[in-house]
Enzyme design. Structure first.
Site: not given
Ligand code: AP5
Ligand code: MG
Length: 231
Positions: A140, A101, A173, A26, A184
């Site tokens: 990552r 989410r 992270r 994402k 998660r």
């Molecule tokens: P990356 O692009 O970083 O993936 P991502 O989908 O952004 O993953 P996140 O871990 O950020 O998602 P998340 O939803 O768990 O965490 P968030 O920060 O939103 O890519 C991942 C890796 O793969 C990278 O190294 C990249 O280079 C590689 N990659 C990407 N595409 C690729 C491809 N096509 N091929 C190969 N490699 C690739 O949330 C964190 C925390 O915040 C949550 O756990 C929760 O506690 C809280 N939170 C966030 N939003 C909410 C909400 N709306 N409601 C409640 N709690 C929330």
């Molecule tokens: Mg992310």
């Protein structure tokens, strides 16, 4: 009304939603699309991490949930996110990454947008099998300044250990420890699937093969957005 990205004053904003499990890509895609389409990238996870780093009460409250791999409660998340969506930076539109989410968040967002005559234009659901997700997150590295993610094998920075965009030293992270990643996945995938169902009913979900190289996923997303032009 216009469907052009970054449409002029008075145009309906282009609001796109990226959905996918932990590490689906994402943040990677949102960064590229935001530069390509001239839309602000709003990532709930990045907003919580920034609040945490700044030591605000919101950050402190979010910390305990994030450390356990749980979702932060809806009331905190919705208020924080709506504030961002109302800022001038989001005037042309926004790429939403990680919000909504839960169905509760989705309904709150839909209502706020509808009150302005707006709606989510497309939901882009990046699908990746669980085994690949765990591997991706393990490799990552993230810029603590701008949130750009890199991967040591599939998407390395140009200068090792430094962000391509601002040169900041990359970090891993805190919530990417294997036990938190497992939590998660367990706790956050079921509500995410409910959000996908919610928007399936509106007929605006595009399923994308997230196992392709990054550029191919971007191409599929752009094709999906353009297939909606005028819709
Ligand atoms: P990356 O692009 O970083 O993936 P991502 O989908 O952004 O993953 P996140 O871990 O950020 O998602 P998340 O939803 O768990 O965490 P968030 O920060 O939103 O890519 C991942 C890796 O793969 C990278 O190294 C990249 O280079 C590689 N990659 C990407 N595409 C690729 C491809 N096509 N091929 C190969 N490699 C690739 O949330 C964190 C925390 O915040 C949550 O756990 C929760 O506690 C809280 N939170 C966030 N939003 C909410 C909400 N709306 N409601 C409640 N709690 C929330
Ligand atoms: Mg992310």
């Amino acid at each position: 009304m216009t469907d052009e990205p970054g449409g002029g004053a008075g145009a309906e904003r282009l609001i796109l939603l990226l959905v996918g499990a932990v590490g689906a890509g994402k943040g990677t895609q949102a960064g590229i699309l935001s530069r390509e389409l001239g839309l602000v990238h709003l990532a709930s996870g990045n907003l919580f991490r920034a609040a945490l780093a700044a030591g605000t009460p919101l950050g402190e409250e979010a910390r305990e949930y994030m450390e356990r791999g749980e979702l932060v409660p809806d009331e905190l998340t919705i208020a924080m996110f709506m504030e961002e969506l109302a800022r001038p930076a989001a005037r042309a539109g926004a790429i939403l990454d990680g919000f909504p989410r839960t169905v509760g968040q989705a309904k709150a967002l839909d209502e706020t947008l509808a009150a302005n005559g707006e709606r989510i234009r497309a939901v882009l659901y990046i699908e990746v099998p669980t085994e690949a997700l765990v591997r991706r997150v393990a490799g990552r590295w993230v810029c603590p300044q701008c949130g750009t993610p890199y991967h040591e094998d599939t998407d390395p920075p140009k200068v090792p250990g430094r962000c391509d965009l601002d040169g900041t030293e990359l970090r891993q992270r805190d919530d990417d420890r294997p036990e938190v990643v497992r939590a998660r996945l367990e706790k956050q995938v079921p509500p995410m699937l409910e959000v996908v169902d919610h928007y399936e009913r509106a007929g605006i979900v595009h399923r994308l093969d997230g196992m392709q190289p990054i550029e191919a996923v971007t191409d599929d997303i752009l094709a999906a957005i353009h297939s909606r032009a005028g819709g």
